[in-house]
Write a protein that holds these residues in place. Structure first.
Motif, PDB file in Angstrom:
ATOM      1  N   ASN A 324       0.945  -1.043  -0.083  1.00  0.00           N
ATOM      2  CA  ASN A 324       0.075  -0.041   0.295  1.00  0.00           C
ATOM      3  C   ASN A 324       0.940   1.202   0.013  1.00  0.00           C
ATOM      4  OD1 ASN A 324      -1.824   2.034   0.596  1.00  0.00           O
ATOM      5  ND2 ASN A 324      -3.159   0.515   1.497  1.00  0.00           N
ATOM      6  N   GLU A 397      -5.778   7.016  -3.610  1.00  0.00           N
ATOM      7  CA  GLU A 397      -6.486   6.805  -2.282  1.00  0.00           C
ATOM      8  C   GLU A 397      -6.171   5.443  -1.681  1.00  0.00           C
ATOM      9  OE1 GLU A 397      -8.411   7.042   0.865  1.00  0.00           O
ATOM     10  OE2 GLU A 397      -9.006   8.709  -0.406  1.00  0.00           O
ATOM     11  N   LYS A 399      -7.001   3.813   0.844  1.00  0.00           N
ATOM     12  CA  LYS A 399      -8.169   2.730   1.132  1.00  0.00           C
ATOM     13  C   LYS A 399      -8.533   1.805  -0.181  1.00  0.00           C
ATOM     14  CE  LYS A 399     -10.121   5.284   5.177  1.00  0.00           C
ATOM     15  NZ  LYS A 399     -11.203   5.895   5.442  1.00  0.00           N
ATOM     16  N   THR A 400      -8.436   2.391  -1.264  1.00  0.00           N
ATOM     17  CA  THR A 400      -8.705   1.761  -2.542  1.00  0.00           C
ATOM     18  C   THR A 400      -7.766   1.582  -3.381  1.00  0.00           C
ATOM     19  OG1 THR A 400      -9.411   3.858  -3.520  1.00  0.00           O
ATOM     20  CG2 THR A 400     -11.159   2.678  -2.173  1.00  0.00           C
TER      21      THR A 400
END
Length: 450
Positions: A324, A397, A399-400
């Motif tokens: 991430n 983003e 989170k996505t």
């Protein structure tokens, strides 16, 4: 701290990072566990082995973002682009590569450098000191993956990458199929006939979709989830999204005329692209799959022209692990929690051979500058390299966050340009002109020996 740069992973990103750093005068050790430790997808111990498609996609540096990335890499003396150009195959407006000579060339050129060495040691932990770039790609080893999980405090993200099958040319029925690039793209006759086209009428297409949906698929291991990257969807997953999806995707019939029956418009067309210089192997474009091997041969032989096809390689599927990056990496590709570690390639959340190599290029240059005590500016955001880096290190983003190819949607808008499809040509040319200028300025700020 040691002045040696250690690079973990000898794929596209690791190879390019090593080349760039070594040319700047830094001693480099490439840690590549193959062939001592194998993966299911690789066949050799060569560096920069191509395990999926053999295409670097569009080479248009004025109207295509990946073509612009090619241009920027060539300006930076990229080893990956040098080797790709040396072993280029006809592919219309795309850059396709003869995969085995390509990887052999990359390997030979890196091993010939006096300040580069290659170790088959498997790195299983995150080092506390030294200068490191981790470019372990989509097949990061289980042990290293656990070390990353422990460091980040959360599970590494994962999706599944699917591999397209390869067919022997002499088993394709050319009385049914024909050679043509879509819209006859390419400057030479060879480029304009770079693809083999297999036509389907509506009845054949509907039967193919039925067989595809009914075919036995590879099962996922317990605890795994199928979070696919949209740019590399298995064909059966596309078919599940709607019966017409494939006909508007990899099987679209536009821009093609069947010389065997020029008056009849195909309902769908399957394209195959040359996979080696000899022209003996062709891969089925966009046909990544998770069907089991027996089902693949049965379903693919329903394609007109491939009824007697023999396969040099059937499709496959593998887990692809990535960080991430928006939460973990800074603008210089460094791990925020351990600044002596940089990451590059697909593990950072870029997708594609070219994007992976490009992240290796900038990571190698930035690491070398740091080792040599030379300040290096952040990569300009308005370049193709900078647009990608900005996306993965904060523009996306968290989170996505999902893997991303380079595209003009990542570029900052230019004022005064027309929006929408009608203004696209002028807009893209403006983006590429701006990118080329800032990229050349960034390269000029660094000294690279000839």
């Amino acid at each position: 701290m040691s002045k040696t740069l250690h690079i973990v992973g000898g794929g596209m990103a690791g190879s390019e990072a090593a080349w760039q750093a070594a040319r700047l005068g830094v001693d480099v050790v490439i840690h590549e566990m193959r062939p001592k430790v194998e993966t299911f997808a690789h066949r050799t111990g060569n560096l920069a082995e191509m395990v999926c498609s053999n295409s670097f996609r569009s080479d248009d540096d004025e109207q295509n973002a990946v073509g612009l990335l090619h241009w920027e890499m060539r300006q930076a003396g990229s080893l990956i682009m040098q080797s790709a150009d040396e072993h280029r195959l006809p592919a219309g407006g795309a850059l396709a590569v003869d995969r085995d000579p390509f990887s052999e060339t990359v390997t030979a050129k890196l091993r010939a450098l006096p300040n580069v060495s290659v170790s088959d040691e498997e790195i299983t932990e995150l080092p506390d000191d030294g200068h490191w770039i981790f470019a372990t790609g989509p097949l990061t080893s289980g042990a290293l993956g656990k070390a990353l999980q422990a460091e980040t405090g959360s599970e590494a993200l994962a999706f599944f990458d699917a591999i397209a099958p390869i067919v022997y040319f002499d088993t394709i029925d050319m009385d049914t199929a024909w050679l043509q690039s879509r819209y006859d793209k390419g400057e030479t006759e060879e480029e304009q006939k770079a693809y083999i086209n297999c036509p389907m009428n509506k009845e054949q297409y509907e039967g193919f979709i039925d067989a595809l949906l009914a075919a036995e698929k590879t099962e996922f291991h317990e605890g795994e989830t199928a979070g696919y990257f949209d740019g590399c969807l298995p064909i059966e997953v596309m078919a599940e999204r709607g019966r017409e999806t494939l006909r508007h995707g990899p099987m679209k019939p536009v821009g093609l005329t069947n010389p065997h029956n020029p008056e009849e418009k195909a309902y769908a067309v399957v394209q195959l692209r040359r996979d080696n210089a000899l022209g003996t192997l062709y891969n089925i474009v966009g046909f990544q799959t998770k069907m089991k091997y027996g089902a693949q041969t049965e379903v693919f032989r329903r394609i007109p022209g491939l009824q007697n096809a023999s396969f040099a390689r059937l499709g496959g599927i593998h887990r692809n692990t990535f960080l991430n990056s928006p939460t973990l990496l800074d603008a210089q590709m460094r791990f925020k929690s351990r600044p002596n570690l940089r990451f590059a390639g697909q593990i950072t959340g870029v997708e594609g051979y070219v994007e992976s190599a490009s992240m290796g290029l900038v990571a190698g240059r930035m690491a070398a500058a740091e080792i040599l005590g030379q300040p290096v500016a952040d990569v300009p955001q308005d370049s193709a390299h900078g647009a990608l880096i900005h996306h993965i290190t904060g523009g996306a983003e968290a989170k996505t966050f999902q893997p991303m190819n380079v595209n003009f949607g990542l570029f900052r808008p230019l004022e005064g340009l027309r929006g929408g499809r009608r203004g696209r040509k002028d807009r893209y040319k403006a983006y590429t002109d701006r990118a080329k200028g800032v990229w050349q300025d960034w390269l000029a700020s660094q000294e690279v020996p000839a």
